[in-house]
Design a protein around this motif. Sequence first.
Motif, PDB file in Angstrom:
ATOM      1  N   ALA A   1       0.830  -1.211   0.000  1.00 42.03           N
ATOM      2  CA  ALA A   1       0.000   0.000   0.000  1.00 42.03           C
ATOM      3  C   ALA A   1       0.864   1.261   0.000  1.00 42.03           C
ATOM      4  O   ALA A   1       0.568   2.213  -0.733  1.00 42.03           O
ATOM      5  CB  ALA A   1      -0.935  -0.008   1.205  1.00 42.03           C
TER       6      ALA A   1
ATOM      7  N   LEU B   1       2.359   1.606  -3.431  1.00 43.10           N
ATOM      8  CA  LEU B   1       1.327   2.046  -4.357  1.00 43.10           C
ATOM      9  C   LEU B   1       1.098   3.550  -4.255  1.00 43.10           C
ATOM     10  O   LEU B   1       0.900   4.234  -5.256  1.00 43.10           O
ATOM     11  CB  LEU B   1       0.026   1.279  -4.094  1.00 43.10           C
TER      12      LEU B   1
ATOM     13  N   HIS C   1       2.698   5.687 -10.057  1.00 40.96           N
ATOM     14  CA  HIS C   1       1.570   5.767 -10.988  1.00 40.96           C
ATOM     15  C   HIS C   1       1.867   4.833 -12.152  1.00 40.96           C
ATOM     16  O   HIS C   1       2.948   4.273 -12.264  1.00 40.96           O
ATOM     17  CB  HIS C   1       1.392   7.198 -11.501  1.00 40.96           C
TER      18      HIS C   1
ATOM     19  N   ALA D   1       1.978   0.981 -10.513  1.00 43.17           N
ATOM     20  CA  ALA D   1       0.838   1.167  -9.605  1.00 43.17           C
ATOM     21  C   ALA D   1      -0.236   0.128  -9.899  1.00 43.17           C
ATOM     22  O   ALA D   1      -0.834  -0.433  -8.971  1.00 43.17           O
ATOM     23  CB  ALA D   1       0.267   2.575  -9.741  1.00 43.17           C
ATOM     24  N   TRP D   2      -0.481  -0.125 -11.153  1.00 44.98           N
ATOM     25  CA  TRP D   2      -1.514  -1.103 -11.513  1.00 44.98           C
ATOM     26  C   TRP D   2      -1.112  -2.498 -11.034  1.00 44.98           C
ATOM     27  O   TRP D   2      -1.938  -3.272 -10.558  1.00 44.98           O
ATOM     28  CB  TRP D   2      -1.750  -1.103 -13.017  1.00 44.98           C
TER      29      TRP D   2
ATOM     30  N   SER E   1      -1.489  -2.605  -7.277  1.00 43.53           N
ATOM     31  CA  SER E   1      -2.918  -2.657  -6.964  1.00 43.53           C
ATOM     32  C   SER E   1      -3.448  -4.081  -7.135  1.00 43.53           C
ATOM     33  O   SER E   1      -4.200  -4.583  -6.293  1.00 43.53           O
ATOM     34  CB  SER E   1      -3.676  -1.687  -7.867  1.00 43.53           C
ATOM     35  N   GLY E   2      -3.032  -4.733  -8.205  1.00 44.14           N
ATOM     36  CA  GLY E   2      -3.425  -6.124  -8.416  1.00 44.14           C
ATOM     37  C   GLY E   2      -2.894  -7.037  -7.328  1.00 44.14           C
ATOM     38  O   GLY E   2      -3.575  -7.961  -6.873  1.00 44.14           O
TER      39      GLY E   2
ATOM     40  N   LEU F   1      -2.208  -6.165  -4.196  1.00 46.60           N
ATOM     41  CA  LEU F   1      -3.020  -5.914  -3.001  1.00 46.60           C
ATOM     42  C   LEU F   1      -4.369  -6.608  -3.114  1.00 46.60           C
ATOM     43  O   LEU F   1      -4.852  -7.203  -2.139  1.00 46.60           O
ATOM     44  CB  LEU F   1      -3.218  -4.408  -2.796  1.00 46.60           C
ATOM     45  N   ASN F   2      -4.958  -6.548  -4.271  1.00 49.85           N
ATOM     46  CA  ASN F   2      -6.246  -7.205  -4.484  1.00 49.85           C
ATOM     47  C   ASN F   2      -6.125  -8.714  -4.292  1.00 49.85           C
ATOM     48  O   ASN F   2      -6.987  -9.350  -3.687  1.00 49.85           O
ATOM     49  CB  ASN F   2      -6.788  -6.877  -5.868  1.00 49.85           C
TER      50      ASN F   2
ATOM     51  N   GLU G   1      -6.029  -9.573  -0.632  1.00 45.40           N
ATOM     52  CA  GLU G   1      -7.146  -9.000   0.123  1.00 45.40           C
ATOM     53  C   GLU G   1      -7.763  -9.943   1.149  1.00 45.40           C
ATOM     54  O   GLU G   1      -8.143  -9.497   2.243  1.00 45.40           O
ATOM     55  CB  GLU G   1      -8.209  -8.485  -0.859  1.00 45.40           C
TER      56      GLU G   1
END
Length: 139
Positions: free
Chosen positions: A70, A73, A77, A81-82, A85-86, A88-89, A92
Amino acid sequence: MDMRRIVAVLAEEAEQLIRDHVWKVAPDDRALALDSEAGLRDAVGPPDVQEAMPQIERLEHLRETLAVLAISLAHTHGRLAWFLSGALNALEPVLRWRAMSADGGGTFGTVLPSPEEYTEAEDAVRRLQEVLAQIGRVR
């Protein structure tokens, strides 16, 4: 889809984008990827080390990986970042885990993960470590 599989798909996509020169990894991205990899490595060690820990410590370490991702992230950018983000997802489910019994009280929707789920999450983090190290070495 389990965490390992989601991370494997992310890794394949990142590797393909880099190989095809679609993702031109900037120096700042390389440095952040290496910092992130080091943070993940500090949080989740080799399987024998992790499996010897009490579950509450394993959960703490997995939560640390979420914090590392996090924070990383928040400092980038674009494709990195993408990717983060993936990642982290994918991890989850760890947010809903607890390592302590509820003693008859409410749990706010948390669950006790199985030893296999801890291993799955830790394996996913190790794969993320590998990919971030690769991203950090791109020239």
